[in-house]
Design a protein around this motif. Structure first.
Motif, short mmCIF file in Angstrom:
data_model
loop_
_atom_site.label_atom_id
_atom_site.label_comp_id
_atom_site.label_asym_id
_atom_site.label_seq_id
_atom_site.Cartn_x
_atom_site.Cartn_y
_atom_site.Cartn_z
N HIS A 31 0.63 -1.48 -0.18
CA HIS A 31 -0.44 0.25 -0.32
C HIS A 31 0.92 1.51 0.21
CE1 HIS A 31 -4.15 -1.83 2.00
NE2 HIS A 31 -3.84 -2.52 1.01
N TYR A 32 2.49 1.52 -0.28
CA TYR A 32 3.11 1.90 -0.37
C TYR A 32 3.83 1.69 -1.40
CZ TYR A 32 6.63 -1.11 0.05
OH TYR A 32 7.21 -2.32 0.60
N SER A 33 4.35 2.78 -2.03
CA SER A 33 4.92 3.24 -3.31
C SER A 33 7.02 3.15 -2.80
CB SER A 33 5.09 4.15 -3.98
OG SER A 33 6.33 4.66 -5.23
N GLY A 34 7.18 1.92 -3.65
CA GLY A 34 8.78 1.30 -3.01
C GLY A 34 10.01 2.75 -2.80
N GLU A 35 10.39 3.46 -4.12
CA GLU A 35 10.94 4.20 -4.13
C GLU A 35 10.71 5.19 -3.06
OE1 GLU A 35 9.05 4.46 -8.29
OE2 GLU A 35 9.16 3.25 -6.38
N THR A 36 9.53 5.31 -2.74
CA THR A 36 9.11 7.01 -1.72
C THR A 36 9.00 6.72 -0.40
OG1 THR A 36 7.39 6.64 -2.83
CG2 THR A 36 8.90 7.87 -3.46
N GLY A 37 8.77 5.15 -0.81
CA GLY A 37 7.95 4.45 1.04
C GLY A 37 8.65 3.64 2.16
N VAL A 38 10.21 3.63 1.71
CA VAL A 38 10.83 3.11 2.41
C VAL A 38 12.17 3.21 2.35
CG1 VAL A 38 9.18 1.14 3.32
CG2 VAL A 38 11.09 0.79 0.75
N SER A 39 13.15 3.54 3.44
CA SER A 39 14.50 4.05 3.18
C SER A 39 15.42 2.46 2.27
CB SER A 39 15.37 3.69 4.48
OG SER A 39 15.15 2.28 5.52
N TYR A 40 16.51 2.37 2.43
CA TYR A 40 17.60 0.81 1.92
C TYR A 40 17.35 0.33 3.06
CZ TYR A 40 19.00 3.72 -2.32
OH TYR A 40 19.21 4.05 -3.66
N ILE B 216 23.34 -1.72 -5.81
CA ILE B 216 24.13 -0.19 -5.72
C ILE B 216 23.57 0.11 -4.23
CG2 ILE B 216 25.73 0.51 -7.26
CD1 ILE B 216 23.68 2.54 -7.54
N PHE B 217 24.17 1.19 -3.25
CA PHE B 217 23.69 2.07 -1.83
C PHE B 217 23.55 3.38 -2.51
CE2 PHE B 217 24.10 -2.22 -0.29
CZ PHE B 217 23.37 -2.42 0.01
N GLU B 218 23.94 3.73 -3.73
CA GLU B 218 23.43 5.53 -3.68
C GLU B 218 22.12 5.87 -3.48
OE1 GLU B 218 26.00 6.41 -6.82
OE2 GLU B 218 27.86 5.27 -6.59
N GLY B 219 21.83 7.24 -3.33
CA GLY B 219 20.65 7.80 -3.70
C GLY B 219 20.22 7.66 -4.86
N LYS B 220 19.42 8.74 -5.14
CA LYS B 220 19.11 8.88 -6.59
C LYS B 220 19.47 10.01 -7.79
CE LYS B 220 14.10 9.87 -5.15
NZ LYS B 220 12.97 11.57 -4.96
N SER C 49 15.32 14.61 -14.68
CA SER C 49 14.47 13.71 -13.38
C SER C 49 15.31 13.19 -12.66
CB SER C 49 13.78 12.29 -14.21
OG SER C 49 12.87 12.11 -14.18
N ASP C 50 14.82 12.51 -12.05
CA ASP C 50 15.62 12.01 -10.43
C ASP C 50 15.19 10.91 -10.14
OD1 ASP C 50 16.69 14.00 -9.77
OD2 ASP C 50 15.16 14.44 -7.97
N VAL C 51 16.42 9.52 -10.96
CA VAL C 51 16.07 7.75 -11.35
C VAL C 51 15.64 7.12 -9.48
CG1 VAL C 51 16.10 5.98 -12.26
CG2 VAL C 51 16.54 7.84 -13.77
N SER C 52 15.19 6.85 -9.07
CA SER C 52 15.80 5.80 -7.43
C SER C 52 16.54 4.19 -7.99
CB SER C 52 14.58 5.68 -6.74
OG SER C 52 13.59 6.62 -6.66
N ARG C 53 17.42 4.31 -7.28
CA ARG C 53 18.45 3.44 -7.06
C ARG C 53 18.43 2.95 -6.10
NH1 ARG C 53 23.87 6.48 -9.95
NH2 ARG C 53 23.47 7.61 -7.65
N GLY C 54 19.31 1.31 -6.06
CA GLY C 54 19.43 0.85 -5.11
C GLY C 54 19.25 -0.51 -4.82
N PRO C 55 19.52 -1.50 -4.13
CA PRO C 55 20.07 -2.71 -3.74
C PRO C 55 19.13 -3.65 -4.78
CG PRO C 55 19.43 -2.46 -1.99
CD PRO C 55 19.84 -1.02 -2.67
N VAL C 56 18.17 -3.54 -5.84
CA VAL C 56 17.42 -3.95 -6.57
C VAL C 56 17.44 -5.03 -6.88
CG1 VAL C 56 15.42 -3.58 -8.31
CG2 VAL C 56 17.18 -1.04 -7.46
N ALA C 57 18.55 -5.86 -7.28
CA ALA C 57 18.65 -6.85 -8.37
C ALA C 57 18.69 -8.23 -7.55
CB ALA C 57 20.10 -6.91 -8.94
N ALA C 58 19.52 -7.90 -6.10
CA ALA C 58 18.94 -8.58 -4.85
C ALA C 58 17.92 -8.57 -4.51
CB ALA C 58 19.92 -8.30 -3.40
#
Length: 564
Positions: free
Chosen positions: A120-129, A199-203, A214-223
């Motif tokens: 019920h939240y949007s992943g890239e804006t709703g939670v931290s890494y 990765i663990f860097e921000g947008k 535009s800002d593109v969210s990143r993170g440890p997505v593959a795992a």
């Protein structure tokens, strides 16, 4: 033949082959036979059990196994509930995402804890890494929980008469170390090699081809995405799930993710046959499940490739199919297939928006979750199907005048009562939740973006997805409200643990009974005749329970198409 269709067939065949060999390996793991990963993970497991003080060799009865399952899940719930409400003050939050409200944290923690991932939240804006990493941890443990419970069921039928049904903690650890972690590493590598961030860097700040900043969210997505599919969890790192170009960049990753979410459900059916040395039984179960799956998947592929007749009437090109809510890089056929694969298997991930599929496609997606035993999630698919086996054995025995037995154990009133409670509890949660929400407009109809029949389907879908521990949704629904968060959270809890405890209770009762060798009066349960008797019981219960509600939703909406 359409190349998309060829791709689907090739993917299914490949998944079947991998699942067959993986099933044999899983049977060896739960049977405590030697495997090639023993030298790597035996020391890890011994260290964990030494630190925790758990004796993995202590045999448990079914009640002790279920107590262990419930207590360890309670610990994870408390940790997650606190973490999500304090995440903005904790490390690994480069994008500064805020804390969750208590009701949203309640729903999110439960949904990841029960293998549903109803977001019920949007992943890239709703939670931290940090929160994403904890949710990824829950995706491992919730899959391992279902598999460990299934291993207890296997043990109950392997022994002739016993109260010793293995050790939940040991089954749980082996599910993690020998199955989930190694395969997840392989899948994550494939995804990362094809452009999924790890990765663990921000947008990242970019300029689009149109010149827009535009800002593109990143993170440890593959795992995250690897275990999301392997564990039949389905929670997206991004809000749009596997329709997002970073979570599912191309056709290779699309096939990888589709196959990944199906291999363990396939493998566990075969593992049953290898473990019990009853390959014919597992073949019959797999055949029935596949017939049910194809009966839902083929119409969806046809519906989505045929296109929307109302849009075609407006002059649109229908050659690409019903492309609203779909990604061009995947196509309508692949998206139609995924929509059933993800709802049959209880993964709940999406590579297109189910809210935009044709009404009858939406009905099939609902039916896949309402039936909830064609392959199913990690471990619980077998447990759900086991309930229908018990019902089919009892009904068939009455019909032909033979003793209702399954694998040498007599089915009596106690087992039947538990089976009926479990079988009927699923439709009760769905229909009662939908009816109550529809009756209370402040909670129900005012949260809808679509009126009429489709709006009813959105409410029905949300409770069906919750009760089936699926997590997908008709996202015309404004579901991040206290009512939806709390009501679906309660449904998630009940629908996860009762369908696990019920079958294990039946298996525990049967395991204690005297073993009866097969004779001339024994009802054979490894024949096609009995297999399709089981299928008939499944269809009958689903039709009687859900057809009226489907008539008010997707069927009525489809009839509107022909009236225009």
């Amino acid at each position: 033949m359409n190349t998309e269709i060829l791709g689907i067939i090739a993917m299914f065949v490949l998944t079947f082959i991998i699942g067959l060999f993986l099933g044999k390996y899983i049977a060896r793991v739960y049977g405590y036979e030697k495997t090639f990963l023993d030298p790597v993970f035996n020391p890890v497991e011994k260290l964990f059990f030494k630190i925790s003080g758990i004796n993995p060799n202590r045999q448990m009865n079914w009640k002790q196994n279920m107590y262990a399952m419930l207590t360890i899940n309670l610990v994870w719930f408390v940790i997650g509930f606190i973490l999500l409400q304090t995440q903005q003050w904790l490390p690994l939050n480069p994008d500064g995402n805020p804390n969750m409200s208590p009701d949203l944290a309640f729903n999110t923690t439960i949904s990841f804890l029960v293998n549903c991932n109803l977001q019920h939240y949007s992943g890239e804006t709703g939670v931290s890494y940090l929160s994403q990493l904890f949710l990824m941890f829950l995706q491992f443990v919730t899959a391992a929980t279902g598999m460990a419970a299934m291993a207890v069921l296997f043990k109950a039928f392997k022994e002739k008469t016993t109260t010793e049904l293995g050790n939940f903690y040991d089954y749980f650890m082996k599910s993690m170390t020998r199955i989930l972690i190694p395969i997840s590493i392989i899948v994550a590598f494939i995804l990362a090699a094809n452009g999924t961030p790890m990765i663990f860097e921000g947008k990242d700040h970019i300029t689009t081809l149109e010149g827009q900043k535009s800002d593109v969210s990143r993170g440890p997505v593959a795992a995250f995405v690897a275990i999301k599919h392997l564990g039949t969890n389905g929670g997206g790192f991004y809000g749009t799930n596997s329709a997002h170009p970073l979570e599912n960049p191309n056709y290779i990753t699309n096939i990888t993710e589709m196959a990944t979410q199906m291999i363990i459900p396939f493998a566990l059916v075969f593992a049953l046959g290898f473990y019990l040395k009853r390959k014919k039984l597992s073949q019959i179960i797999f055949t029935v499940m596949t017939v049910g799956f194809l009966a839902l998947a083929i119409p969806n592929v046809i519906n989505e490739t045929a296109g929307n007749p109302l849009i075609t009437q407006m002059g649109a090109d229908s050659s690409l199919g019903a492309m609203e809510g779909k990604e061009i890089r995947f196509g309508s056929a692949s998206s139609g297939y995924w929509s059933i694969a993800t709802t049959v298997i209880s993964t709940g991930s999406v590579n297109s928006m189910h809210d935009s599929t044709m009404p009858l496609s939406g009905m099939n997606e609902l039916l896949a979750m309402m039936i909830n035993c064609f392959y199913g999630g990690c471990g619980v698919g077998i447990l759900n199907y086991f309930i229908f086996i018990i019902l089919a054995v009892f009904i068939s025995g009455l019909m032909v005048g033979r003793t209702p037995e399954f694998l040498g154990k007599k089915i009596e009133a106690k087992e039947m009562k538990i089976a009926m409670i479990v079988a009927l509890f699923h439709p009760f949660l769905i229909l009662a939740g939908t009816a109550l929400t529809a009756y209370l407009p402040e909670f129900g109809t005012k949260t809808l973006n679509n009126p009429g029949f489709h709006g009813f389907s959105e409410m029905l879908y949300e409770f069906t997805s919750s009760s089936a521990n699926n997590g997908s949704g008709f996202e015309g629904l404004g579901d991040n409200t206290p009512w939806w968060n709390i009501s679906t959270g309660i449904v998630l809890l009940l629908s996860r643990f009762i369908p696990i405890i019920g079958p294990i209770a039946i298996a525990g009762c049967l395991a204690e009974k005297k073993f009866i060798p097969e004779g001339s009066g024994t009802l054979k349960t490894d024949t096609l005749t009995f297999g399709f008797m089981t299928l008939a019981v499944i269809i009958l219960i689903a039709a009687l329970s859900f057809f009226p509600s489907l008539t008010l939703g997707p069927i009525a909406e489809q009839l509107q198409y022909f009236s225009k």
